[in-house]
Structures are given as structure tokens and as C-alpha cells.
Design a protein around this motif. Structure first.
Motif, short mmCIF file in Angstrom:
data_model
loop_
_atom_site.label_atom_id
_atom_site.label_comp_id
_atom_site.label_asym_id
_atom_site.label_seq_id
_atom_site.Cartn_x
_atom_site.Cartn_y
_atom_site.Cartn_z
N HIS A 32 0.85 -1.20 0.00
CA HIS A 32 0.00 0.00 0.00
C HIS A 32 0.88 1.25 0.00
O HIS A 32 2.07 1.17 0.25
N GLY A 58 0.75 5.61 1.19
CA GLY A 58 0.08 6.41 2.19
C GLY A 58 0.70 7.76 2.41
O GLY A 58 1.72 8.12 1.82
N LYS A 85 -6.34 6.22 11.66
CA LYS A 85 -6.15 6.04 10.22
C LYS A 85 -7.43 6.21 9.43
O LYS A 85 -8.52 6.01 9.94
N TRP A 134 -8.46 4.75 5.41
CA TRP A 134 -8.05 3.96 4.25
C TRP A 134 -8.97 4.24 3.09
O TRP A 134 -10.18 4.38 3.28
N GLU A 164 -3.30 4.71 2.69
CA GLU A 164 -3.47 4.89 4.13
C GLU A 164 -3.10 6.33 4.50
O GLU A 164 -2.05 6.82 4.11
N ASP A 220 -2.46 8.29 7.97
CA ASP A 220 -2.39 7.94 9.39
C ASP A 220 -1.61 8.94 10.22
O ASP A 220 -0.72 9.64 9.72
N VAL A 251 -4.45 -3.71 6.03
CA VAL A 251 -5.05 -3.06 4.87
C VAL A 251 -6.45 -3.61 4.65
O VAL A 251 -6.62 -4.81 4.58
N CYS A 306 -9.88 -3.33 8.63
CA CYS A 306 -8.69 -4.09 8.96
C CYS A 306 -9.01 -5.44 9.58
O CYS A 306 -9.87 -5.56 10.43
N CYS A 331 0.27 -3.92 7.21
CA CYS A 331 0.88 -2.60 7.13
C CYS A 331 2.30 -2.66 6.75
O CYS A 331 3.19 -2.61 7.45
#
Length: 170
Positions: free
Chosen positions: A60, A62, A100, A102, A112, A114, A134, A156, A170
Motif C-alpha cells: 500500500h 500512504g 487512520k 483507508w 493509508e 495515518d 489493509v 482491517c 501494514c
């Protein structure tokens, strides 16, 4: 100030740590048996790798923020784009406690946003040591109905149709 975040799943952590430590000319700031993270200032990036059962490759992307106000700004951006998202306040993942949001981009890559609140001694709080962080990819429709106060069912560590935990982390 915001920091770009990249997380890559790897098949061999020690080999990847050696490679990225050389590439960044820095040792990881967090190094666990299944996870490593570099908090780099040049380039300003939170770069993480993990060996937790997910398919190798991009896990991912972020944006890590430094304050509640910056996280709120990121949520407002998602609201302004009419992008669906999953809210995860106080979640435990990647050896950290964080607030967070998403979302998925148009091609399904998880993003993400966060704000890290502190560190924790284990990867997450889930009983399943391989549990994900994720939300299930490709569930943009479910995210579209999510509000900040109503976490989505695919958040999650959601179970897949087979009843097993999703494989991302993550």
C-alpha cells in the motif's frame, strides 16, 4: 509536515533489509523479525517492508501526518473527492498505535492516511499473528458507504469469503 509512505511485502526480509539499507545509506529505524521501517528525511518518506504472508510487491501507499489537524485535513480531502474510506481510530498495526483512514485509488491500490500515536511491542492486537492491516482491496463500493463514525465491514483484519483473514498488512 506530511511524509509519503510506501509499504512493500517481501519474500525474504533480511535480503530486503540489506538492499534497502544500502540504497538509503541508513539502517532501519524499526527492525523486527517480520518488519522493517526507515523514517527518511531525504527523501522524506516512511518506507516499510514486511514478511507476513502477503504476495510480494507493493502492499500500500500512504501519507503519514504529524498531528490530528493534519489527519482531519486528509479526511476532508477524501470527503471533497467523494472518495469512500474506512476510519480506524486507535488501531494497532505495524508495531504502532495510530488513527487512520483507508481508501482505494481508481485502480484498487490501498492508500493509508495515518497519525501515529505511539509504539506497541507487537505487530498488532489481533489474535491471528498474520492478521492484516489493509482493508480488502477492490471493495471501493463498501468504502463509499463508510462514514468516519461507521467503520466498514471490510475494515482491517476482515475475513475473506473463505473465513480466513486477508493476507495484506501494514
Amino acid at each position: 509536515m506530511k511524509r509519503f509512505h510506501v509499504h512493500i511485502s517481501v519474500p525474504a526480509l533480511d535480503e530486503a533489509v540489506h538492499f534497502y539499507s544500502g540504497l538509503f545509506a541508513a539502517e532501519p529505524t524499526v527492525h523486527k523479525p517480520d518488519y522493517a521501517k526507515w523514517m527518511l528525511d531525504d527523501p522524506r518518506v516512511n518506507f516499510a517492508i514486511s514478511q507476513r504472508g502477503a504476495a510480494p510487491g507493493l502492499n500500500h501507499l500512504g501519507v503519514q501526518v504529524e498531528s490530528d489537524a493534519e489527519l482531519h485535513e486528509m479526511r476532508q480531502r477524501l470527503d471533497g473527492m467523494a472518495a469512500g474510506y474506512v476510519a480506524e481510530p486507535g488501531t494497532a498495526c505495524c508495531y504502532a498505535r495510530s488513527d487512520k483512514y483507508w481508501t482505494n485509488d481508481p485502480v484498487g491500490i490501498a492508500w493509508e492516511m495515518d497519525h501515529t500515536l505511539g509504539t506497541i511491542p507487537m505487530f498488532n492486537d489481533a489474535a491471528d499473528d498474520h492478521a492484516c492491516c489493509v482493508p480488502s482491496s477492490g471493495n471501493t463500493a463498501a468504502m463509499a458507504t463508510t462514514t468516519p463514525t461507521t467503520p466498514a465491514a471490510n475494515a482491517c483484519c476482515d475475513k475473506t469469503a473463505t473465513g480466513k483473514a486477508s493476507s495484506g498488512c501494514c
